[in-house]
Design a protein around this motif. Structure first.
Motif, PDB file in Angstrom:
ATOM      1  N   PHE A  56      18.129 -13.343   6.128  1.00  0.00           N
ATOM      2  CA  PHE A  56      17.746 -12.125   5.415  1.00  0.00           C
ATOM      3  C   PHE A  56      16.487 -12.399   4.602  1.00  0.00           C
ATOM      4  N   SER A  57      15.708 -11.354   4.363  1.00  0.00           N
ATOM      5  CA  SER A  57      14.510 -11.461   3.550  1.00  0.00           C
ATOM      6  C   SER A  57      14.381 -10.212   2.692  1.00  0.00           C
ATOM      7  N   SER A  58      13.475 -10.269   1.721  1.00  0.00           N
ATOM      8  CA  SER A  58      13.335  -9.176   0.763  1.00  0.00           C
ATOM      9  C   SER A  58      12.075  -8.361   1.014  1.00  0.00           C
ATOM     10  N   THR A  59      12.199  -7.060   0.860  1.00  0.00           N
ATOM     11  CA  THR A  59      11.035  -6.189   0.862  1.00  0.00           C
ATOM     12  C   THR A  59      10.443  -6.174  -0.541  1.00  0.00           C
TER      13      THR A  59
ATOM     14  N   LEU B  53      -5.708  -5.443   6.866  1.00  0.00           N
ATOM     15  CA  LEU B  53      -4.397  -5.764   7.434  1.00  0.00           C
ATOM     16  C   LEU B  53      -3.456  -6.314   6.363  1.00  0.00           C
ATOM     17  N   GLN B  54      -4.021  -7.017   5.383  1.00  0.00           N
ATOM     18  CA  GLN B  54      -3.204  -7.482   4.266  1.00  0.00           C
ATOM     19  C   GLN B  54      -2.667  -6.287   3.482  1.00  0.00           C
ATOM     20  N   ASP B  55      -3.501  -5.272   3.278  1.00  0.00           N
ATOM     21  CA  ASP B  55      -3.058  -4.049   2.594  1.00  0.00           C
ATOM     22  C   ASP B  55      -1.978  -3.341   3.421  1.00  0.00           C
ATOM     23  N   ILE B  56      -2.156  -3.344   4.734  1.00  0.00           N
ATOM     24  CA  ILE B  56      -1.159  -2.726   5.610  1.00  0.00           C
ATOM     25  C   ILE B  56       0.173  -3.453   5.481  1.00  0.00           C
ATOM     26  N   GLY B  57       0.119  -4.777   5.404  1.00  0.00           N
ATOM     27  CA  GLY B  57       1.354  -5.535   5.223  1.00  0.00           C
ATOM     28  C   GLY B  57       2.073  -5.140   3.949  1.00  0.00           C
ATOM     29  N   SER B  58       1.314  -4.900   2.867  1.00  0.00           N
ATOM     30  CA  SER B  58       1.919  -4.447   1.615  1.00  0.00           C
ATOM     31  C   SER B  58       2.587  -3.084   1.790  1.00  0.00           C
ATOM     32  N   ALA B  59       1.902  -2.193   2.501  1.00  0.00           N
ATOM     33  CA  ALA B  59       2.470  -0.857   2.729  1.00  0.00           C
ATOM     34  C   ALA B  59       3.748  -0.937   3.558  1.00  0.00           C
ATOM     35  N   LEU B  60       3.728  -1.775   4.594  1.00  0.00           N
ATOM     36  CA  LEU B  60       4.910  -1.915   5.453  1.00  0.00           C
ATOM     37  C   LEU B  60       6.079  -2.552   4.710  1.00  0.00           C
TER      38      LEU B  60
ATOM     39  N   MET C 247      -0.693 -12.786   4.824  1.00  0.00           N
ATOM     40  CA  MET C 247       0.375 -11.873   5.216  1.00  0.00           C
ATOM     41  C   MET C 247       1.748 -12.493   5.044  1.00  0.00           C
ATOM     42  N   ALA C 248       1.811 -13.829   5.194  1.00  0.00           N
ATOM     43  CA  ALA C 248       3.100 -14.500   5.104  1.00  0.00           C
ATOM     44  C   ALA C 248       3.665 -14.477   3.687  1.00  0.00           C
ATOM     45  N   VAL C 249       2.869 -14.007   2.723  1.00  0.00           N
ATOM     46  CA  VAL C 249       3.291 -14.058   1.332  1.00  0.00           C
ATOM     47  C   VAL C 249       4.610 -13.354   1.124  1.00  0.00           C
ATOM     48  N   TRP C 250       4.757 -12.152   1.715  1.00  0.00           N
ATOM     49  CA  TRP C 250       5.964 -11.387   1.431  1.00  0.00           C
ATOM     50  C   TRP C 250       7.046 -11.595   2.472  1.00  0.00           C
ATOM     51  N   VAL C 251       6.794 -12.405   3.505  1.00  0.00           N
ATOM     52  CA  VAL C 251       7.790 -12.630   4.541  1.00  0.00           C
ATOM     53  C   VAL C 251       8.486 -13.964   4.336  1.00  0.00           C
ATOM     54  N   GLN C 252       7.743 -14.967   3.976  1.00  0.00           N
ATOM     55  CA  GLN C 252       8.251 -16.312   3.977  1.00  0.00           C
ATOM     56  C   GLN C 252       9.231 -16.533   2.845  1.00  0.00           C
ATOM     57  N   GLY C 253      10.398 -17.076   3.190  1.00  0.00           N
ATOM     58  CA  GLY C 253      11.350 -17.497   2.181  1.00  0.00           C
ATOM     59  C   GLY C 253      11.948 -16.385   1.362  1.00  0.00           C
ATOM     60  N   GLY C 254      12.250 -15.247   1.983  1.00  0.00           N
ATOM     61  CA  GLY C 254      12.979 -14.193   1.298  1.00  0.00           C
ATOM     62  C   GLY C 254      12.257 -13.680   0.069  1.00  0.00           C
ATOM     63  N   ARG C 255      12.820 -13.919  -1.123  1.00  0.00           N
ATOM     64  CA  ARG C 255      12.282 -13.355  -2.361  1.00  0.00           C
ATOM     65  C   ARG C 255      10.969 -13.993  -2.778  1.00  0.00           C
ATOM     66  N   ARG C 256      10.494 -14.928  -2.002  1.00  0.00           N
ATOM     67  CA  ARG C 256       9.204 -15.551  -2.278  1.00  0.00           C
ATOM     68  C   ARG C 256       8.117 -14.486  -2.448  1.00  0.00           C
TER      69      ARG C 256
ATOM     70  N   HIS D 280      -0.346  -1.096  -4.874  1.00  0.00           N
ATOM     71  CA  HIS D 280      -1.395  -1.193  -3.865  1.00  0.00           C
ATOM     72  C   HIS D 280      -0.852  -0.920  -2.461  1.00  0.00           C
ATOM     73  N   ALA D 281       0.402  -0.448  -2.373  1.00  0.00           N
ATOM     74  CA  ALA D 281       1.034  -0.286  -1.079  1.00  0.00           C
ATOM     75  C   ALA D 281       0.581   0.974  -0.343  1.00  0.00           C
ATOM     76  N   ALA D 282       0.039   1.958  -1.058  1.00  0.00           N
ATOM     77  CA  ALA D 282      -0.429   3.168  -0.393  1.00  0.00           C
ATOM     78  C   ALA D 282      -1.632   2.848   0.484  1.00  0.00           C
ATOM     79  N   PHE D 283      -1.698   3.508   1.636  1.00  0.00           N
ATOM     80  CA  PHE D 283      -2.789   3.241   2.576  1.00  0.00           C
ATOM     81  C   PHE D 283      -3.542   4.532   2.834  1.00  0.00           C
ATOM     82  N   GLN D 284      -4.835   4.505   2.553  1.00  0.00           N
ATOM     83  CA  GLN D 284      -5.656   5.701   2.636  1.00  0.00           C
ATOM     84  C   GLN D 284      -6.388   5.790   3.979  1.00  0.00           C
ATOM     85  N   ALA D 285      -7.098   6.899   4.186  1.00  0.00           N
ATOM     86  CA  ALA D 285      -7.767   7.150   5.468  1.00  0.00           C
ATOM     87  C   ALA D 285      -9.163   6.542   5.542  1.00  0.00           C
ATOM     88  N   GLY D 286      -9.705   6.057   4.427  1.00  0.00           N
ATOM     89  CA  GLY D 286     -11.058   5.518   4.415  1.00  0.00           C
ATOM     90  C   GLY D 286     -11.322   4.442   5.460  1.00  0.00           C
TER      91      GLY D 286
END
Length: 247
Positions: A61-64, A115-122, A1-10, A144-150
């Motif tokens: 600041f960090s990047s989405t 939860l990793q998929d949820i992190g991508s969606a968020l 999950m830390a992949v998209w949070v840590q170090g901004g554009r990381r 892969h950011a869309a989250f389905q009901a399955g």
């Protein structure tokens, strides 16, 4: 999950870097069609490994995934971070559960992946998910950011499966029932907080409502398997008793 949070554009580079590190055979081809992974490499050359720190988040600041820069205390990152905390708590609980041989350990690992998929969606807020913000690399990450009901329906099946084996509740129970059960109750509490962080994003239209629904159902699942763990391990759950002022 830390992949998209840590170090901004990381996080934005992470998708490309991870794919190259995991699949070196398919990095590129020369004009003759020889893959990099097949060509002999000089022994003197050491592959360059990207540093864990990038310093791009030093100013708060960090990047989405959409390339937008936001303060690190933005609601998006609060939700992503709490979801990461939930996955970490589940990981700790799994270590205790594995010692007892519980069959639902595989379900918990699958939940961590969800939860990793949820992190991508968020991390792909809809307010900034415009074509102007999306490079080809970001499109690859965001698809892969869309989250389905399955996954929600799967949680419901698991809850029903374990509930059918549990005695009905006749009183409020306290987080207890042995180490496995207590750890799962802690996961449940973190899950509730993650849900509280996600709900405002759903209300603002920043993320899919299924994300909040999954977390809501996940807290019920964690409560159920906490009770199931206590029962199968032969541990007594502690019952809530109103304190008597006279005691």
């Amino acid at each position: 999950m830390a992949v998209w949070v840590q170090g901004g554009r990381r996080g934005l580079r992470g998708c490309l870097v991870a794919s190259r590190l995991l699949c070196p055979r398919f990095q590129s081809r020369d004009p003759q069609g020889v893959e990099d992974g097949d060509r002999p490499q000089p022994s003197s050359k050491i592959p360059k490994i990207p540093k864990i720190y990038t310093k791009t988040g030093d100013k708060g600041f960090s990047s989405t995934f959409t390339g937008e820069r936001r303060p690190k205390d933005d609601q998006v990152f609060e939700a992503v971070g709490t979801t990461d905390e939930l996955s970490s708590a589940i990981g700790l609980a799994m270590e205790l559960i594995a010692e007892k041989g519980h069959a639902f350990a595989e379900e918990l690992q699958k939940i961590q992946c969800t939860l990793q998929d949820i992190g991508s969606a968020l991390a792909t807020p809809r307010s900034s998910a415009r074509e102007a913000h999306l490079s080809p690399l970001l499109l690859d990450c965001a698809e892969h950011a869309a989250f389905q009901a399955g996954p929600i329906l799967e949680l419901e099946r698991w809850i029903d499966k374990y509930s059918d084996q549990l005695p009905p509740l006749s009183a409020f129970i306290l987080p207890s029932g042995g180490k496995s059960s207590a750890a799962l109750h802690l996961c449940r509490a973190v899950c509730r907080r993650a849900e509280r962080r996600v709900v405002p994003l759903v209300q603002r239209g920043e993320t899919d409502a299924n994300v909040a629904k999954f977390l809501n159902r996940l807290s019920d699942y964690l409560f159920t398997v906490a009770r199931y763990a206590a029962m199968t391990e032969g541990n007594q759950e502690k019952i809530y008793k109103k304190n008597d002022p006279s005691d």
